[in-house]
Design an enzyme around this catalytic site. Structure first.
Site, mmCIF file in Angstrom:
data_model
loop_
_atom_site.group_PDB
_atom_site.id
_atom_site.type_symbol
_atom_site.label_atom_id
_atom_site.label_comp_id
_atom_site.label_asym_id
_atom_site.label_seq_id
_atom_site.Cartn_x
_atom_site.Cartn_y
_atom_site.Cartn_z
ATOM 1 N N GLU A 19 0.958 -1.311 -0.202
ATOM 2 C CA GLU A 19 -0.360 -0.164 -0.188
ATOM 3 C C GLU A 19 0.666 1.363 0.003
ATOM 4 O O GLU A 19 0.928 2.462 0.524
ATOM 5 C CB GLU A 19 -1.126 -0.003 1.139
ATOM 6 N N PRO A 20 1.323 1.324 -1.319
ATOM 7 C CA PRO A 20 1.758 2.944 -1.133
ATOM 8 C C PRO A 20 1.879 3.741 -1.423
ATOM 9 O O PRO A 20 0.791 3.655 -2.081
ATOM 10 C CB PRO A 20 3.395 2.505 -2.560
ATOM 11 N N GLY A 21 1.852 4.440 -0.775
ATOM 12 C CA GLY A 21 0.875 5.696 -0.721
ATOM 13 C C GLY A 21 1.523 7.132 -1.079
ATOM 14 O O GLY A 21 2.266 7.879 -2.142
ATOM 15 N N ARG A 22 2.748 7.995 -0.082
ATOM 16 C CA ARG A 22 3.651 9.072 -0.043
ATOM 17 C C ARG A 22 4.567 9.013 -1.518
ATOM 18 O O ARG A 22 4.961 9.592 -2.852
ATOM 19 C CB ARG A 22 4.408 8.935 0.888
ATOM 20 N N ARG A 78 2.447 20.247 6.533
ATOM 21 C CA ARG A 78 3.576 19.299 7.614
ATOM 22 C C ARG A 78 4.811 20.487 7.536
ATOM 23 O O ARG A 78 5.012 19.470 8.846
ATOM 24 C CB ARG A 78 4.223 18.350 5.866
ATOM 25 N N TYR A 91 5.100 18.509 11.243
ATOM 26 C CA TYR A 91 5.995 17.190 11.770
ATOM 27 C C TYR A 91 7.263 18.001 11.894
ATOM 28 O O TYR A 91 8.225 17.215 11.275
ATOM 29 C CB TYR A 91 5.886 16.686 10.429
ATOM 30 N N CYS A 147 -2.339 32.818 9.467
ATOM 31 C CA CYS A 147 -2.495 34.419 10.676
ATOM 32 C C CYS A 147 -1.686 32.959 11.306
ATOM 33 O O CYS A 147 -2.460 33.010 12.851
ATOM 34 C CB CYS A 147 -3.662 34.639 11.278
ATOM 35 N N GLU A 148 -1.001 32.713 11.804
ATOM 36 C CA GLU A 148 -0.233 32.122 12.914
ATOM 37 C C GLU A 148 1.125 32.408 12.589
ATOM 38 O O GLU A 148 2.328 31.553 11.115
ATOM 39 C CB GLU A 148 -0.584 30.946 12.980
ATOM 40 N N TYR A 201 0.094 14.653 0.736
ATOM 41 C CA TYR A 201 -0.563 14.603 2.251
ATOM 42 C C TYR A 201 -0.306 16.149 2.085
ATOM 43 O O TYR A 201 0.004 16.908 3.543
ATOM 44 C CB TYR A 201 0.598 13.958 3.351
HETATM 45 N N1 LLP Z 1 -1.472 1.714 4.769
HETATM 46 C C1 LLP Z 1 -1.506 2.092 5.601
HETATM 47 C C2 LLP Z 1 -2.696 1.161 6.937
HETATM 48 C C3 LLP Z 1 -1.383 3.511 6.164
HETATM 49 O O1 LLP Z 1 -1.896 4.041 7.257
HETATM 50 C C4 LLP Z 1 -0.492 3.849 4.972
HETATM 51 C C5 LLP Z 1 -0.016 6.158 6.044
HETATM 52 C C6 LLP Z 1 0.078 3.892 4.103
HETATM 53 C C7 LLP Z 1 -0.656 2.674 3.561
HETATM 54 C C8 LLP Z 1 0.744 4.814 3.372
HETATM 55 O O2 LLP Z 1 1.842 5.361 4.060
HETATM 56 P P1 LLP Z 1 2.894 5.471 2.646
HETATM 57 O O3 LLP Z 1 3.317 5.219 1.728
HETATM 58 O O4 LLP Z 1 2.577 7.193 2.448
HETATM 59 O O5 LLP Z 1 3.668 6.295 4.071
HETATM 60 N N2 LLP Z 1 0.589 13.291 6.746
HETATM 61 C C9 LLP Z 1 1.474 11.981 7.133
HETATM 62 C C10 LLP Z 1 1.192 10.348 6.670
HETATM 63 C C11 LLP Z 1 0.635 9.388 6.983
HETATM 64 C C12 LLP Z 1 0.445 7.951 7.047
HETATM 65 C C13 LLP Z 1 0.055 7.634 7.707
HETATM 66 N N3 LLP Z 1 -0.438 6.224 7.277
HETATM 67 C C14 LLP Z 1 2.568 12.834 6.360
HETATM 68 O O6 LLP Z 1 2.506 13.451 6.126
HETATM 69 O O7 LLP Z 1 3.568 12.248 6.011
#
Ligand code: LLP
Length: 440
Positions: free
Chosen positions: A294-297, A334, A338, A365-366, A394
Site C-alpha cells: 500500500e504505498p502512498g507517498r 507538513r 511535523y 495568521c499564525e 499529504y
Molecule cells: N497503509 C496504511 C495502513 C497507512 O496507514 C498508510 C499511511 C499507508 C498505507 C501509506 O503510507 P505511505 O506509503 O504514504 O508512507 N500525513 C503524514 C503521513 C501519514 C501516513 C498515514 N498512513 C505525512 O504527511 O507525513
C-alpha cells in the site's frame, strides 16, 4: 537500480529557453499566469514512471497486488491514472471510496482500512463491492458481521495486526509499534480468529495486514515485517487449520524532500521483501501468499510541486529576512505539523545565483506558518514565482480552509499540455455550507 522516489524533483523538470523552470513541458510561469497561485502541479510522467518502478521491482514475485494508499492524494483524475497503471486502492473513508468509485475504478481492487470505520462507511463499502476490508479491532469485527448479515453477504476481510516494529520516523507517522492505536495486538489474534471461525459467519478471512509507518528509510524492517506475518500465518494454520493466502505489508517507503534524505529504491525494498518472503515460505512451510503493498507517498510525492507568488518581505533588523508567499500551512501543513523540510527554487528567469538566505513564510495568521526556514535563493522580488518540490503527497489531502482561504487548484501536466484536475475554490465555495437560522 535507482527509482523515482529517490529524486527531489519531477523527472521532466528543466530550465527552458526562456530561463524559466518547466515541468511536463509546461513553463511554470505560464502555469502560474494561466491558473493563478498557489497552484499544485502534478507531472503525469513522474507518476507513471514510479508505477513502472514498483511493477518492475516486484515482478520477481508471482502474485503482487499494488494498492495505492489514496490518503496521500485522492482525486478522480489521480485514481484514473493509477487504475490505468494496474494499481488498486487502499482507502480509509467513505470519501476516498466514493472518489475512486466515481473515477470508474474496479471496486474489487479496493481495500478499506481504518481504526474506526462507521456503520455508514462499512455499509457503503459493502454496497459498492469493495474487495477487502481490513478489520482493525473487536468492535469492528462484530459490527461488520452484523452489517454483512443484514445485506445477506459474506464480506472478504484481512485482520490488521500490530507487528511490534519500531521504525525511525516522526512519532506521529509511526504505526506498527506495540502501543499503537491501530490493529490487533499479536496476543489478540487467536481470539479474533476464533470469533471469525465460530461466530461471525458473514466474514471470510483471507490474510493479515500490517503497516509500520511512513517516510521510512530503513530497509531491513520490511524483512522483519514479512517474517512476523508469515510466521503468524503458519501458526494459525497449525492451530486452526486455517489457510490464509494474503499478506499486506502496508506502505511507508520514503521520498527525498531535501538533499540529506536518502530513501531506498523500490528495487532495494522489493529484493528484501521478496527474498525474505521466499525464505519464510520454505521455513514455515506455507503456500506462497499474495503479497499486497500500500504505498502512498512514494507513488505521488515526487510528481507534485506547489507554485506560489512572492508578496511582501520583511527584514528583521539584525534578524531573519522573511519572504511571504500567497499560500502556506493550509495548503501544506507538513512543515508546521511535523517540522518537514522542503526545497524550493525560483521558477522565473533570474540569474539563478544563490545569494540570499531567507525564510519563506506563509500568509496564514499564525507565527508557525513557515514553509521553509533559512533557504538560500536568488534575490527575490514581489511577483516572483516560487516552486516548492515534492508536495504531491499529504499536501492537498491535508489542506484546510484555515482563515477561510480557498483551497488551490491542481493541474496535471504532460507533453506540454496542462489540464485542471481540481478547480480552485471560489468565495462561494467557502460559504457553501453556511446556514443562517431563520430566527436570526
Ligand atoms: N497503509 C496504511 C495502513 C497507512 O496507514 C498508510 C499511511 C499507508 C498505507 C501509506 O503510507 P505511505 O506509503 O504514504 O508512507 N500525513 C503524514 C503521513 C501519514 C501516513 C498515514 N498512513 C505525512 O504527511 O507525513
Amino acid at each position: 537500480m535507482k527509482s523515482i522516489n529517490q529524486s527531489l524533483k519531477p523527472i521532466t523538470t528543466k530550465l527552458n529557453s526562456s530561463g524559466n523552470i518547466e515541468i511536463g513541458g509546461c513553463d511554470l510561469v505560464d502555469l502560474a499566469e494561466k491558473y493563478n497561485t498557489p497552484l499544485y502541479v502534478i507531472d503525469e510522467a513522474t507518476v507513471r514512471g514510479i508505477c513502472q518502478d514498483y511493477k518492475k521491482a516486484f515482478e520477481k514475485y508471482h502474485n503482487v497486488n499494488m494498492m495505492y494508499a489514496s490518503k496521500a492524494l485522492c482525486t478522480k483524475a489521480i485514481a484514473k491514472i493509477l487504475h490505468s497503471e494496474g494499481f488498486g486502492f487502499d482507502t480509509v473513508s467513505a470519501g476516498e471510496i466514493y472518489t475512486v468509485y466515481k473515477a470508474g475504478v474496479d471496486m474489487t481492487k479496493v481495500l478499506f482500512n481504518g481504526n474506526n470505520k462507521s456503520y455508514e462507511e462499512l455499509s457503503l463499502a459493502i454496497e459498492l463491492g469493495v474487495g477487502r476490508i481490513s478489520v482493525d479491532n473487536f468492535f469492528e469485527l462484530s459490527l461488520l458481521n452484523e452489517i454483512a448479515k443484514s445485506y445477506n453477504k459474506t464480506v472478504d476481510i484481512l485482520l490488521r495486526i500490530t507487528p511490534g516494529i519500531e521504525c525511525h520516523t516522526h512519532e506521529y507517522i509511526q504505526t506498527g509499534h506495540l502501543d499503537s492505536k491501530f490493529g490487533f495486538d499479536l496476543t489478540q489474534i487467536d481470539e479474533a480468529v476464533e470469533l471469525i471461525l465460530n461466530d461471525y459467519k458473514n466474514l471470510k478471512l483471507h490474510g493479515l495486514h500490517a503497516h509500520i509507518g511512513s517516510q521510512i528509510f530503513e530497509t531491513s524492517i520490511y524483512g522483519d515485517e514479512v517474517e512476523i506475518l508469515t510466521k503468524e500465518i503458519s501458526r494459525l494454520d497449525k492451530k486452526f487449520g486455517l489457510k490464509l493466502n494474503e499478506i499486506n505489508i502496508g506502505g511507508g517507503l520514503g521520498v527525498k524532500y531535501n538533499e540529506s534524505d536518502k530513501p531506498p529504491a523500490t528495487y532495494e525494498i522489493a529484493d528484501i521483501i521478496i527474498n525474505k518472503l521466499n525464505e519464510c515460505i520454505k521455513k514455515y512451510s506455507i503456500d506462497a501468499p499474495t503479497l499486497i503493498l500500500e504505498p502512498g507517498r512514494s507513488v505521488i510525492s515526487t510528481s507534485g510541486v506547489t507554485l506560489y507568488t512572492v508578496g511582501s518581505s520583511k527584514q528583521v533588523p539584525n534578524g531573519k529576512k522573511y519572504i511571504a508567499v500567497d499560500g502556506g500551512m493550509a495548503d501544506n501543513a507538513r512543515p508546521s505539523m511535523y517540522g518537514a523540510e522542503y526545497v524550493a527554487e525560483v521558477a522565473n528567469n533570474t540569474d539563478h545565483e544563490l545569494i540570499e538566505k531567507v525564510t519563506i513564510a506563509g500568509r496564514f495568521c499564525e507565527s508557525g506558518d513557515i514553509l521553509i526556514k533559512d533557504i538560500t535563493l536568488p534575490k527575490l522580488n514581489e511577483g516572483d514565482i516560487i516552486c516548492v518540490y515534492n508536495t504531491g503527497a499529504y499536501n492537498y489531502s491535508m489542506a484546510s480552509n484555515y482563515n477561510r482561504v480557498q483551497k488551490p487548484a491542481m493541474v496535471l501536466v504532460n507533453n506540454s499540455q496542462s489540464d485542471i484536475i481540481i478547480n480552485r475554490e471560489t468565495l462561494d465555495d467557502i460559504i457553501a455550507h453556511d446556514v443562517i437560522p431563520d430566527r436570526l
